[in-house]
Design a protein around this motif. Sequence first.
Motif, PDB file in Angstrom:
ATOM      1  N   TRP A 407      60.616  17.531  36.708  1.00 38.89           N
ATOM      2  CA  TRP A 407      60.206  18.656  35.856  1.00 38.89           C
ATOM      3  C   TRP A 407      61.248  19.774  35.837  1.00 38.89           C
ATOM      4  N   ALA A 408      62.496  19.422  36.099  1.00 40.69           N
ATOM      5  CA  ALA A 408      63.562  20.433  36.153  1.00 40.69           C
ATOM      6  C   ALA A 408      63.676  21.180  34.824  1.00 40.69           C
ATOM      7  N   GLU A 409      63.263  20.527  33.724  1.00 43.22           N
ATOM      8  CA  GLU A 409      63.334  21.208  32.421  1.00 43.22           C
ATOM      9  C   GLU A 409      61.946  21.493  31.875  1.00 43.22           C
ATOM     10  N   GLY A 410      60.979  21.595  32.737  1.00 46.87           N
ATOM     11  CA  GLY A 410      59.595  21.814  32.310  1.00 46.87           C
ATOM     12  C   GLY A 410      58.785  20.558  32.549  1.00 46.87           C
ATOM     13  N   PRO A 411      57.430  20.681  32.435  1.00 50.99           N
ATOM     14  CA  PRO A 411      56.584  19.551  32.788  1.00 50.99           C
ATOM     15  C   PRO A 411      56.758  18.370  31.848  1.00 50.99           C
ATOM     16  N   HIS A 412      56.710  17.183  32.398  1.00 49.70           N
ATOM     17  CA  HIS A 412      56.712  15.949  31.620  1.00 49.70           C
ATOM     18  C   HIS A 412      55.552  15.102  32.124  1.00 49.70           C
ATOM     19  N   THR A 413      54.518  14.993  31.314  1.00 44.96           N
ATOM     20  CA  THR A 413      53.347  14.211  31.720  1.00 44.96           C
ATOM     21  C   THR A 413      52.884  13.362  30.549  1.00 44.96           C
ATOM     22  N   TYR A 414      52.000  12.424  30.844  1.00 47.66           N
ATOM     23  CA  TYR A 414      51.299  11.732  29.765  1.00 47.66           C
ATOM     24  C   TYR A 414      49.858  12.240  29.782  1.00 47.66           C
ATOM     25  N   LEU A 415      49.463  12.883  28.736  1.00 47.56           N
ATOM     26  CA  LEU A 415      48.120  13.434  28.551  1.00 47.56           C
ATOM     27  C   LEU A 415      47.781  14.551  29.539  1.00 47.56           C
TER      28      LEU A 415
END
Length: 538
Positions: A407-415
């Motif tokens: 998440w170094a560039e902001g959150p990355h999630t699925y749903l």
Amino acid sequence: MDKGTPSFDAVIVGAGFSGMYMLKSLRDKLGLKVKVYEAGDTVGGTWYWNRYPGARCDSDSYIYCYTFDKQLLQEWEWSERYPEQDEILRYLEHVAKRHDLKRDIQFNTRVTGGEYDEASNLWQVHTDKGETVTARFLIPAVGTLSYANIPQYKGLEKFRGKWYHTSNFPKEGVDFTAKRVAVVGTGATAVQAIPEIAQQAKQLVVFQRTANYCVPARNGKVDPELVKARKADYDNIVKRIRESFFGQEHYFIPKSALEVSREERERELDKRWDTGGFAFWLANYQDMFFNKEANEVIADYLKRKIRATVKDPKVAEKLIPKGYYYGTKRQPLDTNYFETFNKDNVLLVDAKADGPIEEITEKGIRAGGKEYEVDVIVFATGFDAMTGPLKALNLKGRGGRTLDKEWAEGPHTYLGISVVGFPNLFAITGPQSPSVLSNMPVSIEQHVDWVTDCIDNMRKTGKTIIEATRQAQDQWVAHVNEVVNMTLMTSANSWYMSANIAGKPRAFLPYLGPEGVGGYRKKCDEVAAKGYEGFALS
Ligand code: NA7
């Protein structure tokens, strides 16, 4: 290949609204062996920690509660329109007792780390008590606003008085009588706390970085006839809030603020102002979040209210929000907030007009070259929202990957539930889900039900591992950003945009779906109906 036998089917982190219901659901619906770790000495989460004066919920009590227990919806009587912190805590204690939850919760225990072990396909979870347990599923139910932002001012260690962050107030309370007090921050928390502290303190100095648009809460007793009518209509209310945009019974006016006459607009705004609460924010003209001019006419209404309330025009001018669009920062609800600045014992120090805080001294706070001597400092400076509490768990996924790096560039999630490389991890109301833009219990129940169904489905189909695919995650991240980029939300330096924390990558943290909470629920249900589309199951 699955080799190990775990200590637990699931470990849940946190015993607030979400952890409690997650436990109830997995244990009593599916019969799983579940353990909850909770840092506090009892249940409550947010409502356990946030004990500052004036702490109360900003959503109406009749919808700020669990809906899974229909009998409890009928039995529980809230004392006021908005429940106070200790009343919500009593409610959650009652739920814990009623559903015998505490026997599976280990209190006074903080989870300090966890690794996904690729050999056994289990999570290893460590606590500050020196324990390590294993679990098939790891479910952070750690809240969205639970990792305090304590500004790293030079000199804090030198301060000879007492200082507190609002989210970690002493249980016995703080007596401000005859004290000189500083409150740093003017967000939703400070807006609740300032009028209360001003009533007790000898002198109160408020340090404002950004002025806020406030709308009256209009708390009070709810008409018993309305309470009765709502109880009789609960099934429909629950259906409506689940399908709504914000998890509340608020609906936009299906018109532009610019297409109506000034008289009609003033009438509508007066109605919302007089009703109080989130109606002004969430049931306003539908173009308020999209159209700058529409937004400005609504903001102008609120600015006029500030000028009409605050007697000293210079103070009023400092309290007028500038530089961002109304509604793009969280709407604080107030009870006598602006009126408090008319009191002789209250002083406003504005970062722009008077100069920002430079340092904490032995005797108080220096700002704009001037020292303000105080006995107590209250930091109402908010949280490292949404990603903060998850990163603080120090989790390692496949190949030792960390959320810090992912998440170094902001959150990355699925749903907002799942993260690539972190199998069998379900974040309740995680980043990029509606969460903080929803009435929290509605979105908590939705996630808990979804996760419960997912685990049930895995057991029935003989699967032991579920993990988001890179493609599905990338598409979700792009979708979250595409939707919010159509609005004015991204222009503000808000905590929604991660802008309150120095060095935090600028990114929108929740999900503002095109159809809100209701549309997001449909999307999650479709994913499940299509055999958990976007997830790899094995
Ligand atoms: P918020 O809404 O993040 O407010 C924090 C306030 O503190 C806000 O006025 C900030 O100014 C200010 N702040 C933050 N850091 C600093 C520093 N370093 N110096 C001076 N002032 C600072 O937190 P709350 O606790 O009020 O509310 C959080 C949520 O809890 C709320 O939205 C509800 O959902 C419940 P800024 O606006 O960032 O310039």
